[in-house]
Scaffold this active site. Structure first.
Site, PDB file in Angstrom:
ATOM      1  N   HIS A   1       0.811  -1.216   0.000  1.00  0.00           N
ATOM      2  CA  HIS A   1       0.000   0.000   0.000  1.00  0.00           C
ATOM      3  C   HIS A   1       0.842   1.263   0.000  1.00  0.00           C
ATOM      4  CE1 HIS A   1      -0.173  -1.904   4.173  1.00  0.00           C
ATOM      5  NE2 HIS A   1       0.817  -1.045   4.225  1.00  0.00           N
TER       6      HIS A   1
ATOM      7  N   TYR B   1      17.419   2.649   3.004  1.00  0.00           N
ATOM      8  CA  TYR B   1      17.701   2.015   1.721  1.00  0.00           C
ATOM      9  C   TYR B   1      18.851   2.704   0.990  1.00  0.00           C
ATOM     10  CZ  TYR B   1      12.845   0.487   2.464  1.00  0.00           C
ATOM     11  OH  TYR B   1      11.685  -0.009   2.986  1.00  0.00           O
TER      12      TYR B   1
END
Length: 452
Positions: free
Chosen positions: A171, A257
């Site tokens: 989502h 990340y």
């Protein structure tokens, strides 16, 4: 339209209730069977009671079964949803605490970085068992809808090594879409997007308000002027300024990340907000999980009371699963962003990787929009993660400790912080701490003998 839906990991009571209320809101699905399976009988009993109450109140003919026997739950299931977290909070704690000893500071630890890679090793081992059962007891036209993280690695393993037709669902795109509309000060329904990349590093390549293209400078100005987002999304705003494109994921997710924002502990406070765990707090998601892990037990009477409302009062969510199944079964088209094998969809990412990009669903299946080319900086960032994912999946399949260590070594944030010797030591510690969930790897004693 009588078919069977099986949910693996259905003991996640709140999420399962959301997925099932969405499914129950499709009129044609009144006569289906929902089979719930989990390792916790207590949780299964709670969610089954909630769903049966919802069905009874609305006068539906839907059947709900609940069992800890996964294979029995899967028998005859055309659709399977996977929502598991292998190792639970106990394993998750070591995903965060052990890397932190080596200076690898994670907020979430569920996608890549040291924690996400080890999480993937645990999940893939279980995923292969799920896939074996699906191949053997489900119809040939089955579809696995994977919600489990690390999304790309789990979906990659299921397709390439599990032999199961799989789509990964998240989502993040919807949440970012909602946030962009809020920053612009307009309803979400007035904003159209094209978003593409890999899961949790997906990029809003085109944003339009009532057909008018929103350019980079306007988007930056909107976020910097927002009283909340300007404080909570410093990493995302900085990346937007430098790359020219906004990323789907939260400040905390995105910061781990990349190699730039969490590599020096003294600099981390400059890039995060402690308003809520998701904005970058060290171990934020672990803390949140610990504090809320039993919320459904304390709130269970309220949830059961809510189940007495007719389905007409439940608002269908924008989770993809029910919309995909509806499109496949009824032919009503659905557009979303899905995690699938690339196979040329994104021209400047490898064909074998798992990408997240726009697609349409109808009776003919999931049909991706081909020919997307990512901006070079976005592609470079995705490619670094793809390399880590590929090695991580292969290590999980083969039990190759050396390849696992190389995957962690090549992780952008780990590589910005650790020496190779530190990576080797860190992975050894994590393998030992998580040995009970890693059947594909040699026992710690066997590894010690091999190293000597």
């Amino acid at each position: 339209m009588p078919f069977k839906l099986c949910i693996i990991g259905a003991g996640s009571v709140g999420f399962t209730r959301k997925l099932c209320s969405d499914i129950l809101s499709v009129p044609e699905f009144e006569g289906i069977e929902i089979a719930l399976t989990d390792i916790s009988q207590q949780n299964l009993d709670m969610i089954a009671q909630i769903l049966r109450k919802m069905i009874e109140v609305s006068g539906l003919k839907t059947k709900v079964t609940a069992t800890t026997d996964r294979r029995k739950a899967l028998e005859g299931a055309k659709y399977v949803m996977n929502t598991v977290r292998i190792g639970g909070v106990e394993a998750f704690a070591t995903d965060i605490s052990i890397p932190l000893k080596y200076g690898v500071d994670q907020c979430v630890g569920d996608t890549i970085c040291a924690g996400g890679i080890l999480y993937g090793q645990r999940g893939i081992a279980a995923m292969l068992d799920f896939c074996k059962d699906i191949r053997e007891v489900c119809p040939s036209d089955h579809l696995l809808l994977n919600y489990a993280n690390p999304m790309a690695m789990m979906t990659w393993a299921a397709i390439d090594h599990g032999g199961v037709n799989t789509v990964g669902l998240c989502h993040g795109v919807q949440n970012g879409h909602r946030q962009i509309a809020a920053a612009l000060g307009v309803p979400m329904g007035e904003v159209d997007i094209i978003c593409s990349g890999i899961n949790h590093q997906t990029w809003y390549l085109d944003i339009r308000h009532k057909g008018r293209k929103i350019e980079k400078d306007e988007l930056i100005a909107a976020f910097e002027a927002h009283p909340v987002f300007s404080r909570q999304e410093k990493v995302r705003i900085d990346v937007l300024k430098r790359f020219g494109f906004y990323s789907t994921e939260s400040n905390g997710h995105l910061s781990e990340y990349l190699p730039w924002y969490r590599k020096r502990r003294e600099d981390i406070p400059n890039w995060i907000s402690t308003d809520d765990w998701i904005h970058g707090e060290t171990g934020g998601y672990l803390r949140h999980t610990r504090e809320t892990r039993n919320w459904f037990e304390t709130e269970y009477p309220t949830m059961l009371k809510d189940a007495e409302k007719p389905l007409s009062q439940w608002k269908r969510t924008d989770e993809h699963a029910s919309h995909i199944i509806e499109a496949l079964e009824t032919g009503r088209p659905y557009r979303g962003h899905f995690n699938v094998k690339n196979r040329g969809v994104i021209t400047n990412l490898p064909d074998d990787c798992i990408i997240e990009s726009p697609g349409w669903v109808d009776r003919f299946g999931i049909n991706m929009v081909e020919g997307v080319t990512l901006p070079l900086a976005c592609a470079a960032t995705c490619q670094a993660s793809v390399n880590v994912q590929r090695m991580s999946v292969q290590a999980a399949i083969t039990g190759d400790v050396d390849l696992l260590k190389l995957a962690v070594l090549h992780d952008p944030l780990v590589g910005a912080v650790c020496t190779p010797a530190e990576v080797w030591s860190m992975v050894d510690e994590m393998l030992e701490a998580q040995a009970q969930w890693l059947p594909q790897y040699p026992a710690p004693a066997s590894r010690a003998r091999a190293a000597s």
